[in-house]
Design a protein around this motif. Structure first.
Motif, PDB file in Angstrom:
ATOM      1  N   ARG A  70      -0.045   2.086  22.457  1.00  0.00           N
ATOM      2  CA  ARG A  70       0.270   1.187  23.577  1.00  0.00           C
ATOM      3  C   ARG A  70      -0.029   1.861  24.920  1.00  0.00           C
ATOM      4  N   ARG A  71       0.286   3.137  25.036  1.00  0.00           N
ATOM      5  CA  ARG A  71       0.043   3.866  26.284  1.00  0.00           C
ATOM      6  C   ARG A  71      -1.438   4.092  26.550  1.00  0.00           C
ATOM      7  N   LEU A  72      -2.236   4.158  25.492  1.00  0.00           N
ATOM      8  CA  LEU A  72      -3.664   4.419  25.641  1.00  0.00           C
ATOM      9  C   LEU A  72      -4.468   3.175  26.016  1.00  0.00           C
ATOM     10  N   ARG A  73      -3.958   1.983  25.644  1.00  0.00           N
ATOM     11  CA  ARG A  73      -4.707   0.733  25.861  1.00  0.00           C
ATOM     12  C   ARG A  73      -5.207   0.534  27.288  1.00  0.00           C
ATOM     13  N   PRO A  74      -4.366   0.720  28.318  1.00  0.00           N
ATOM     14  CA  PRO A  74      -4.850   0.490  29.690  1.00  0.00           C
ATOM     15  C   PRO A  74      -6.015   1.406  30.087  1.00  0.00           C
ATOM     16  N   MET A  75      -6.139   2.541  29.407  1.00  0.00           N
ATOM     17  CA  MET A  75      -7.215   3.490  29.706  1.00  0.00           C
ATOM     18  C   MET A  75      -8.441   3.245  28.829  1.00  0.00           C
ATOM     19  N   GLU A  76      -8.380   2.213  27.999  1.00  0.00           N
ATOM     20  CA  GLU A  76      -9.450   1.898  27.051  1.00  0.00           C
ATOM     21  C   GLU A  76      -9.721   3.053  26.092  1.00  0.00           C
ATOM     22  N   VAL A  77      -8.646   3.713  25.681  1.00  0.00           N
ATOM     23  CA  VAL A  77      -8.694   4.766  24.675  1.00  0.00           C
ATOM     24  C   VAL A  77      -7.964   4.230  23.455  1.00  0.00           C
ATOM     25  N   LYS A  78      -8.496   4.547  22.272  1.00  0.00           N
ATOM     26  CA  LYS A  78      -7.893   4.041  21.041  1.00  0.00           C
ATOM     27  C   LYS A  78      -7.406   5.179  20.170  1.00  0.00           C
ATOM     28  N   LEU A  79      -6.375   4.883  19.400  1.00  0.00           N
ATOM     29  CA  LEU A  79      -5.844   5.837  18.442  1.00  0.00           C
ATOM     30  C   LEU A  79      -6.687   5.753  17.175  1.00  0.00           C
ATOM     31  N   ALA A  80      -7.460   6.799  16.893  1.00  0.00           N
ATOM     32  CA  ALA A  80      -8.335   6.822  15.725  1.00  0.00           C
ATOM     33  C   ALA A  80      -7.534   7.025  14.448  1.00  0.00           C
ATOM     34  N   ASP A  81      -6.502   7.858  14.502  1.00  0.00           N
ATOM     35  CA  ASP A  81      -5.674   8.115  13.327  1.00  0.00           C
ATOM     36  C   ASP A  81      -4.426   8.886  13.744  1.00  0.00           C
ATOM     37  N   HIS A  82      -3.473   8.874  12.864  1.00  0.00           N
ATOM     38  CA  HIS A  82      -2.258   9.682  12.978  1.00  0.00           C
ATOM     39  C   HIS A  82      -2.115  10.310  11.602  1.00  0.00           C
ATOM     40  N   VAL A  83      -2.312  11.614  11.539  1.00  0.00           N
ATOM     41  CA  VAL A  83      -2.310  12.327  10.262  1.00  0.00           C
ATOM     42  C   VAL A  83      -1.090  13.230  10.214  1.00  0.00           C
ATOM     43  N   ILE A  84      -0.388  13.163   9.086  1.00  0.00           N
ATOM     44  CA  ILE A  84       0.784  14.022   8.879  1.00  0.00           C
ATOM     45  C   ILE A  84       0.485  14.947   7.712  1.00  0.00           C
ATOM     46  N   HIS A  85       0.557  16.255   7.970  1.00  0.00           N
ATOM     47  CA  HIS A  85       0.359  17.266   6.935  1.00  0.00           C
ATOM     48  C   HIS A  85       1.730  17.756   6.491  1.00  0.00           C
ATOM     49  N   GLY A  87       3.259  20.243   3.302  1.00  0.00           N
ATOM     50  CA  GLY A  87       2.945  21.002   2.095  1.00  0.00           C
ATOM     51  C   GLY A  87       1.446  20.986   1.854  1.00  0.00           C
ATOM     52  N   ARG A  88       1.059  20.609   0.642  1.00  0.00           N
ATOM     53  CA  ARG A  88      -0.371  20.552   0.293  1.00  0.00           C
ATOM     54  C   ARG A  88      -0.933  19.139   0.389  1.00  0.00           C
ATOM     55  N   GLU A  89      -0.148  18.207   0.903  1.00  0.00           N
ATOM     56  CA  GLU A  89      -0.567  16.814   0.996  1.00  0.00           C
ATOM     57  C   GLU A  89      -0.710  16.398   2.454  1.00  0.00           C
ATOM     58  N   GLN A  90      -1.365  15.266   2.640  1.00  0.00           N
ATOM     59  CA  GLN A  90      -1.427  14.690   3.986  1.00  0.00           C
ATOM     60  C   GLN A  90      -1.374  13.177   3.876  1.00  0.00           C
ATOM     61  N   PHE A  91      -0.929  12.554   4.963  1.00  0.00           N
ATOM     62  CA  PHE A  91      -0.850  11.091   5.042  1.00  0.00           C
ATOM     63  C   PHE A  91      -1.630  10.647   6.260  1.00  0.00           C
ATOM     64  N   SER A  92      -2.537   9.705   6.076  1.00  0.00           N
ATOM     65  CA  SER A  92      -3.348   9.154   7.163  1.00  0.00           C
ATOM     66  C   SER A  92      -2.934   7.719   7.414  1.00  0.00           C
ATOM     67  N   PHE A  93      -2.523   7.430   8.638  1.00  0.00           N
ATOM     68  CA  PHE A  93      -2.164   6.056   9.009  1.00  0.00           C
ATOM     69  C   PHE A  93      -3.371   5.132   8.831  1.00  0.00           C
ATOM     70  N   ARG A  94      -4.572   5.608   9.209  1.00  0.00           N
ATOM     71  CA  ARG A  94      -5.778   4.786   9.089  1.00  0.00           C
ATOM     72  C   ARG A  94      -6.082   4.497   7.621  1.00  0.00           C
ATOM     73  N   ALA A  95      -6.045   5.512   6.761  1.00  0.00           N
ATOM     74  CA  ALA A  95      -6.342   5.314   5.339  1.00  0.00           C
ATOM     75  C   ALA A  95      -5.320   4.370   4.688  1.00  0.00           C
ATOM     76  N   ALA A  96      -4.080   4.388   5.202  1.00  0.00           N
ATOM     77  CA  ALA A  96      -3.033   3.524   4.658  1.00  0.00           C
ATOM     78  C   ALA A  96      -3.088   2.118   5.246  1.00  0.00           C
ATOM     79  N   GLY A  97      -4.022   1.871   6.172  1.00  0.00           N
ATOM     80  CA  GLY A  97      -4.157   0.551   6.781  1.00  0.00           C
ATOM     81  C   GLY A  97      -3.132   0.262   7.862  1.00  0.00           C
ATOM     82  N   LEU A  98      -2.528   1.292   8.424  1.00  0.00           N
ATOM     83  CA  LEU A  98      -1.505   1.104   9.447  1.00  0.00           C
ATOM     84  C   LEU A  98      -2.061   1.122  10.864  1.00  0.00           C
ATOM     85  N   LEU A  99      -3.363   1.329  11.009  1.00  0.00           N
ATOM     86  CA  LEU A  99      -3.994   1.302  12.338  1.00  0.00           C
ATOM     87  C   LEU A  99      -5.090   0.258  12.363  1.00  0.00           C
TER      88      LEU A  99
END
Length: 99
Positions: A70-85, A87-99
Protein backbone atom coordinates in the motif's frame (compact mmCIF):
# COMPACT_ATOMS: atom_id res chain seq x y z
CA UNK A 1 23.49 -14.60 22.24
CA UNK A 2 20.39 -15.93 20.47
CA UNK A 3 19.81 -15.13 16.82
CA UNK A 4 16.86 -12.86 16.12
CA UNK A 5 14.53 -12.45 13.18
CA UNK A 6 15.79 -10.09 10.52
CA UNK A 7 14.28 -8.30 7.54
CA UNK A 8 15.91 -6.82 4.48
CA UNK A 9 14.55 -5.28 1.31
CA UNK A 10 15.89 -6.31 -2.09
CA UNK A 11 15.64 -3.68 -4.82
CA UNK A 12 15.04 -4.96 -8.37
CA UNK A 13 15.09 -3.44 -11.83
CA UNK A 14 12.25 -3.92 -14.31
CA UNK A 15 13.64 -7.33 -15.35
CA UNK A 16 13.78 -8.34 -11.66
CA UNK A 17 17.57 -8.23 -11.54
CA UNK A 18 19.01 -7.20 -8.17
CA UNK A 19 20.06 -3.58 -7.78
CA UNK A 20 20.96 -3.78 -4.10
CA UNK A 21 19.48 -4.31 -0.69
CA UNK A 22 18.54 -2.27 2.36
CA UNK A 23 18.70 -3.49 5.94
CA UNK A 24 15.17 -3.68 7.34
CA UNK A 25 16.29 -2.29 10.69
CA UNK A 26 16.79 1.08 9.00
CA UNK A 27 14.10 3.75 8.91
CA UNK A 28 11.43 3.29 6.20
CA UNK A 29 12.46 6.66 4.71
CA UNK A 30 15.89 5.19 4.01
CA UNK A 31 14.28 2.31 2.09
CA UNK A 32 12.27 4.79 0.01
CA UNK A 33 15.34 6.92 -0.62
CA UNK A 34 17.26 3.89 -1.89
CA UNK A 35 14.35 2.91 -4.15
CA UNK A 36 14.41 6.37 -5.71
CA UNK A 37 18.20 6.53 -6.01
CA UNK A 38 18.36 3.13 -7.70
CA UNK A 39 15.34 3.81 -9.92
CA UNK A 40 13.78 0.59 -8.69
CA UNK A 41 10.13 -0.22 -9.38
CA UNK A 42 10.14 -3.64 -7.67
CA UNK A 43 10.84 -4.67 -4.08
CA UNK A 44 11.20 -8.00 -2.30
CA UNK A 45 10.80 -8.31 1.45
CA UNK A 46 13.04 -11.03 2.82
CA UNK A 47 12.58 -12.27 6.39
CA UNK A 48 14.87 -14.72 8.13
CA UNK A 49 13.67 -16.66 11.16
CA UNK A 50 16.66 -18.44 12.66
CA UNK A 51 16.11 -21.48 14.85
CA UNK A 52 12.52 -21.78 13.71
CA UNK A 53 11.15 -24.79 11.85
CA UNK A 54 8.24 -23.25 9.97
CA UNK A 55 8.52 -20.32 7.56
CA UNK A 56 4.74 -20.11 7.10
CA UNK A 57 3.43 -16.56 7.44
CA UNK A 58 1.86 -15.24 10.60
CA UNK A 59 -0.88 -12.60 10.67
CA UNK A 60 1.74 -9.93 11.28
CA UNK A 61 3.66 -11.04 8.19
CA UNK A 62 0.55 -10.72 6.04
CA UNK A 63 -0.19 -7.29 7.49
CA UNK A 64 3.39 -6.23 6.84
CA UNK A 65 3.20 -7.28 3.17
CA UNK A 66 -0.12 -5.48 2.69
CA UNK A 67 1.14 -2.34 4.42
CA UNK A 68 4.33 -2.20 2.34
CA UNK A 69 2.43 -2.80 -0.92
CA UNK A 70 0.00 0.00 0.00
CA UNK A 71 2.84 2.41 0.83
CA UNK A 72 4.63 1.67 -2.45
CA UNK A 73 1.61 2.26 -4.74
CA UNK A 74 1.82 6.09 -4.86
CA UNK A 75 5.46 5.77 -5.99
CA UNK A 76 4.52 3.27 -8.71
CA UNK A 77 6.66 0.62 -7.04
CA UNK A 78 5.33 -2.91 -6.65
CA UNK A 79 6.00 -5.66 -4.17
CA UNK A 80 7.53 -8.49 -6.21
CA UNK A 81 7.53 -10.98 -3.33
CA UNK A 82 7.71 -11.45 0.41
CA UNK A 83 9.91 -14.43 1.24
CA UNK A 84 10.22 -15.95 4.70
CA UNK A 85 13.19 -18.23 5.42
CA UNK A 86 12.82 -20.56 8.39
CA UNK A 87 15.23 -23.40 9.05
CA UNK A 88 15.83 -25.18 5.74
CA UNK A 89 12.50 -24.10 4.23
CA UNK A 90 11.15 -20.91 2.75
CA UNK A 91 7.71 -19.48 2.02
CA UNK A 92 7.03 -17.19 -0.95
CA UNK A 93 3.92 -15.02 -0.91
CA UNK A 94 4.05 -14.85 -4.74
CA UNK A 95 4.36 -18.64 -5.17
CA UNK A 96 1.44 -19.10 -2.75
CA UNK A 97 -0.69 -16.69 -4.81
CA UNK A 98 -0.87 -14.06 -2.07
CA UNK A 99 0.51 -11.24 -4.24
Amino acid sequence: MAATESIRFLLLDDQWRPLGHVDGSRDWRHVLQELLLQGSHWLIVEQVRPNEGSPHPRRDDIRLARSIARRLRPMEVKLADHVIHGGREQFSFRAAGLL
